[in-house]
Design a protein around this motif. Structure first.
Motif, PDB file in Angstrom:
ATOM      1  N   PHE A  20      66.192  -5.307  15.020  1.00  0.00           N
ATOM      2  CA  PHE A  20      67.294  -6.011  14.360  1.00  0.00           C
ATOM      3  C   PHE A  20      68.360  -5.023  13.882  1.00  0.00           C
ATOM      4  CE2 PHE A  20      64.495  -9.778  13.843  1.00  0.00           C
ATOM      5  CZ  PHE A  20      65.402 -10.747  14.259  1.00  0.00           C
ATOM      6  N   ILE A  21      67.943  -3.921  13.302  1.00  0.00           N
ATOM      7  CA  ILE A  21      68.904  -2.950  12.784  1.00  0.00           C
ATOM      8  C   ILE A  21      69.717  -2.322  13.903  1.00  0.00           C
ATOM      9  CG2 ILE A  21      69.144  -0.717  11.622  1.00  0.00           C
ATOM     10  CD1 ILE A  21      66.734  -1.469   9.912  1.00  0.00           C
ATOM     11  N   THR A  22      69.035  -1.833  14.935  1.00  0.00           N
ATOM     12  CA  THR A  22      69.743  -1.141  16.018  1.00  0.00           C
ATOM     13  C   THR A  22      70.589  -2.091  16.856  1.00  0.00           C
ATOM     14  OG1 THR A  22      67.750  -1.311  17.418  1.00  0.00           O
ATOM     15  CG2 THR A  22      68.071   0.729  16.157  1.00  0.00           C
ATOM     16  N   SER A  23      70.191  -3.356  16.940  1.00  0.00           N
ATOM     17  CA  SER A  23      71.010  -4.309  17.697  1.00  0.00           C
ATOM     18  C   SER A  23      72.349  -4.546  17.012  1.00  0.00           C
ATOM     19  CB  SER A  23      70.257  -5.632  17.867  1.00  0.00           C
ATOM     20  OG  SER A  23      70.022  -6.257  16.614  1.00  0.00           O
ATOM     21  N   GLN A  24      72.392  -4.333  15.698  1.00  0.00           N
ATOM     22  CA  GLN A  24      73.655  -4.467  14.981  1.00  0.00           C
ATOM     23  C   GLN A  24      74.512  -3.201  15.086  1.00  0.00           C
ATOM     24  OE1 GLN A  24      74.501  -7.445  13.609  1.00  0.00           O
ATOM     25  NE2 GLN A  24      72.547  -8.096  14.517  1.00  0.00           N
ATOM     26  N   MET A  25      73.895  -2.104  15.471  1.00  0.00           N
ATOM     27  CA  MET A  25      74.609  -0.835  15.559  1.00  0.00           C
ATOM     28  C   MET A  25      75.248  -0.611  16.927  1.00  0.00           C
ATOM     29  SD  MET A  25      71.728   1.441  13.538  1.00  0.00           S
ATOM     30  CE  MET A  25      72.603   2.997  13.645  1.00  0.00           C
ATOM     31  N   GLY A  26      74.899  -1.442  17.887  1.00  0.00           N
ATOM     32  CA  GLY A  26      75.520  -1.354  19.203  1.00  0.00           C
ATOM     33  C   GLY A  26      74.971  -0.226  20.061  1.00  0.00           C
ATOM     34  N   ASP A  27      75.752   0.155  21.070  1.00  0.00           N
ATOM     35  CA  ASP A  27      75.310   1.157  22.039  1.00  0.00           C
ATOM     36  C   ASP A  27      75.112   2.533  21.409  1.00  0.00           C
ATOM     37  OD1 ASP A  27      75.403  -0.759  23.987  1.00  0.00           O
ATOM     38  OD2 ASP A  27      77.411  -0.219  24.693  1.00  0.00           O
ATOM     39  N   TRP A  28      75.758   2.791  20.283  1.00  0.00           N
ATOM     40  CA  TRP A  28      75.623   4.099  19.645  1.00  0.00           C
ATOM     41  C   TRP A  28      74.171   4.395  19.303  1.00  0.00           C
ATOM     42  CZ3 TRP A  28      73.589   5.510  14.936  1.00  0.00           C
ATOM     43  CH2 TRP A  28      73.791   6.839  14.556  1.00  0.00           C
ATOM     44  N   ALA A  29      73.447   3.415  18.790  1.00  0.00           N
ATOM     45  CA  ALA A  29      72.065   3.629  18.383  1.00  0.00           C
ATOM     46  C   ALA A  29      71.183   3.943  19.590  1.00  0.00           C
ATOM     47  CB  ALA A  29      71.536   2.407  17.648  1.00  0.00           C
ATOM     48  N   VAL A  30      71.374   3.196  20.672  1.00  0.00           N
ATOM     49  CA  VAL A  30      70.589   3.436  21.886  1.00  0.00           C
ATOM     50  C   VAL A  30      70.895   4.810  22.448  1.00  0.00           C
ATOM     51  CG1 VAL A  30      70.150   2.656  24.252  1.00  0.00           C
ATOM     52  CG2 VAL A  30      70.445   0.982  22.414  1.00  0.00           C
ATOM     53  N   ASP A  31      72.161   5.177  22.444  1.00  0.00           N
ATOM     54  CA  ASP A  31      72.573   6.469  22.988  1.00  0.00           C
ATOM     55  C   ASP A  31      72.041   7.622  22.137  1.00  0.00           C
ATOM     56  OD1 ASP A  31      74.059   7.587  25.181  1.00  0.00           O
ATOM     57  OD2 ASP A  31      75.480   8.353  23.705  1.00  0.00           O
ATOM     58  N   ARG A  32      71.899   7.394  20.865  1.00  0.00           N
ATOM     59  CA  ARG A  32      71.451   8.458  19.960  1.00  0.00           C
ATOM     60  C   ARG A  32      69.930   8.541  19.889  1.00  0.00           C
ATOM     61  NH1 ARG A  32      69.685  12.019  17.867  1.00  0.00           N
ATOM     62  NH2 ARG A  32      70.216  13.137  15.943  1.00  0.00           N
ATOM     63  N   LEU A  48      61.585  11.356  21.261  1.00  0.00           N
ATOM     64  CA  LEU A  48      60.217  11.107  21.712  1.00  0.00           C
ATOM     65  C   LEU A  48      59.530  10.073  20.823  1.00  0.00           C
ATOM     66  CD1 LEU A  48      59.200  14.810  22.419  1.00  0.00           C
ATOM     67  CD2 LEU A  48      59.450  13.003  24.149  1.00  0.00           C
ATOM     68  N   LEU A  49      59.904  10.023  19.567  1.00  0.00           N
ATOM     69  CA  LEU A  49      59.357   9.043  18.638  1.00  0.00           C
ATOM     70  C   LEU A  49      60.239   7.815  18.501  1.00  0.00           C
ATOM     71  CD1 LEU A  49      58.090  11.334  15.727  1.00  0.00           C
ATOM     72  CD2 LEU A  49      56.697  10.106  17.388  1.00  0.00           C
ATOM     73  N   THR A  50      61.535   8.022  18.332  1.00  0.00           N
ATOM     74  CA  THR A  50      62.415   6.901  18.023  1.00  0.00           C
ATOM     75  C   THR A  50      62.509   5.880  19.151  1.00  0.00           C
ATOM     76  OG1 THR A  50      64.322   8.228  18.744  1.00  0.00           O
ATOM     77  CG2 THR A  50      63.795   8.231  16.391  1.00  0.00           C
ATOM     78  N   HIS A  51      62.411   6.347  20.411  1.00  0.00           N
ATOM     79  CA  HIS A  51      62.567   5.396  21.525  1.00  0.00           C
ATOM     80  C   HIS A  51      61.465   4.353  21.538  1.00  0.00           C
ATOM     81  CE1 HIS A  51      59.254   7.400  23.656  1.00  0.00           C
ATOM     82  NE2 HIS A  51      59.289   6.389  24.497  1.00  0.00           N
ATOM     83  N   MET A  52      60.302   4.683  20.941  1.00  0.00           N
ATOM     84  CA  MET A  52      59.155   3.782  20.960  1.00  0.00           C
ATOM     85  C   MET A  52      59.364   2.545  20.093  1.00  0.00           C
ATOM     86  SD  MET A  52      56.173   6.694  20.635  1.00  0.00           S
ATOM     87  CE  MET A  52      54.926   5.467  20.241  1.00  0.00           C
ATOM     88  N   PHE A  53      60.331   2.588  19.192  1.00  0.00           N
ATOM     89  CA  PHE A  53      60.556   1.464  18.293  1.00  0.00           C
ATOM     90  C   PHE A  53      61.882   0.751  18.576  1.00  0.00           C
ATOM     91  CE2 PHE A  53      57.603   4.307  16.223  1.00  0.00           C
ATOM     92  CZ  PHE A  53      56.635   3.429  15.756  1.00  0.00           C
ATOM     93  N   MET A  54      62.459   1.043  19.720  1.00  0.00           N
ATOM     94  CA  MET A  54      63.716   0.413  20.113  1.00  0.00           C
ATOM     95  C   MET A  54      63.488  -0.418  21.369  1.00  0.00           C
ATOM     96  SD  MET A  54      66.325   3.599  19.533  1.00  0.00           S
ATOM     97  CE  MET A  54      67.758   2.534  19.682  1.00  0.00           C
ATOM     98  N   HIS A  55      64.295  -1.452  21.533  1.00  0.00           N
ATOM     99  CA  HIS A  55      64.155  -2.323  22.700  1.00  0.00           C
ATOM    100  C   HIS A  55      65.521  -2.767  23.208  1.00  0.00           C
ATOM    101  CE1 HIS A  55      60.070  -2.479  21.060  1.00  0.00           C
ATOM    102  NE2 HIS A  55      59.698  -2.764  22.294  1.00  0.00           N
ATOM    103  N   GLY A  56      65.530  -3.133  24.497  1.00  0.00           N
ATOM    104  CA  GLY A  56      66.784  -3.455  25.157  1.00  0.00           C
ATOM    105  C   GLY A  56      67.215  -4.903  25.057  1.00  0.00           C
ATOM    106  N   GLY A  57      66.443  -5.744  24.397  1.00  0.00           N
ATOM    107  CA  GLY A  57      66.830  -7.148  24.266  1.00  0.00           C
ATOM    108  C   GLY A  57      65.649  -7.985  23.805  1.00  0.00           C
ATOM    109  N   TRP A  58      65.894  -9.276  23.611  1.00  0.00           N
ATOM    110  CA  TRP A  58      64.864 -10.179  23.104  1.00  0.00           C
ATOM    111  C   TRP A  58      63.662 -10.271  24.034  1.00  0.00           C
ATOM    112  CZ3 TRP A  58      64.543 -11.770  18.308  1.00  0.00           C
ATOM    113  CH2 TRP A  58      65.702 -11.830  17.524  1.00  0.00           C
TER     114      TRP A  58
END
Length: 262
Positions: A20-32, A48-58
């Protein structure tokens, strides 16, 4: 409906909140915070850690979290919360390691060719690069190649050629991977190893299947897809394979020490 164990509940909560948080931050969060190739200037070890808690969509997060809540609680009850959490994180990191290794193998020659082209951005070098690394769009570039060949010193054509090459390299090197799929595939593998004859009901089609056969199907599918479809379906199959591979190693290792943790 689901009797969630404590660590599974914590991981579910963490994944949903971060999504929910990163989806509000837009592409910047995914890129970072998404996992980039080690050949990319955007790579950072924290990914290596942060990517595990991010997702590309519902759909992405839904499928991963279903896997976690279906297969995770029984593993946590067998191993206990701390060991299950350690297993989840190690398989996620193992998945990232294999993904990065395969990515490096596949793209290192691309980066070398890119650097050679930058040093000599001629039409001949452009044709050679695109025919080898972008054959799927080569025919569409034929009109531009003809113009470039007829006027090879034209700065506009040189700049356009560089833009095409940059786009190809960026798509393969700077596109990040996100998601808990590597750890989830590790959880599925462990479930199949520890509870091989447990019958599960598939959603589509709604038929029963033993866990060991489900794991075998997933494993074979991911290996096939990783080899033959990895460049076309935008799925990190080798991350899935890495999660399953590291899960197999951990389960066998811990199984040999069974008296110390059961």
């Amino acid at each position: 409906m689901f009797n969630l164990s404590p660590v599974v509940r914590l991981l579910l909560f963490a994944n949903v909140i971060v999504f929910f948080i990163t989806s509000q931050m837009g592409d910047w969060a995914v890129d970072r915070f998404g996992l980039h190739s080690v050949l990319s200037e955007k790579f950072s070890p924290i990914q290596l850690l942060t990517h595990m808690f991010m997702h590309g969509g519902w759909t992405h997060i839904f499928s991963n979290m279903i896997g976690l809540i279906v297969f995770g609680p029984m593993l946590e009850r067998v191993w206990g919360g701390p060991r299950f959490f350690l297993f989840y994180m190690l398989t996620g990191l193992g998945a990232a390691a294999l993904y990065l290794g395969v990515n490096y193998y596949e793209t290192s020659s691309l980066v070398d060719a890119y650097n050679m082209y930058r040093a000599n951005p001629t039409n001949g070098e452009f044709v050679g690069f695109m025919s080898q690394y972008a054959s799927s769009i080569y025919d569409r570039l034929a009109p531009f190649i003809q113009k470039f060949d007829a006027d090879p010193t034209n700065p506009l054509y040189i700049k356009q050629g560089q833009a095409y090459v940059n786009a190809i390299v960026g798509a393969q090197v700077d596109t990040p991977m996100v998601g808990a799929s590597g750890a989830i595939f590790g959880v599925i593998m462990a479930f199949g190893l520890l509870f091989p004859n447990t019958e599960l009901i598939l959603l589509f089609p709604p038929i029963p299947i033993k866990a060991k056969y489900l794991v075998l199907f997933y494993g074979l599918y991911e290996v096939y897809s990783g080899i033959y479809q990895a460049q076309s379906d935008n799925v990190a199959h080798f991350a899935h394979i890495g999660g399953m591979l590291f899960a197999y190693i951990l389960v066998k290792l811990w199984g040999s020490q069974r008296k110390t943790f059961y």
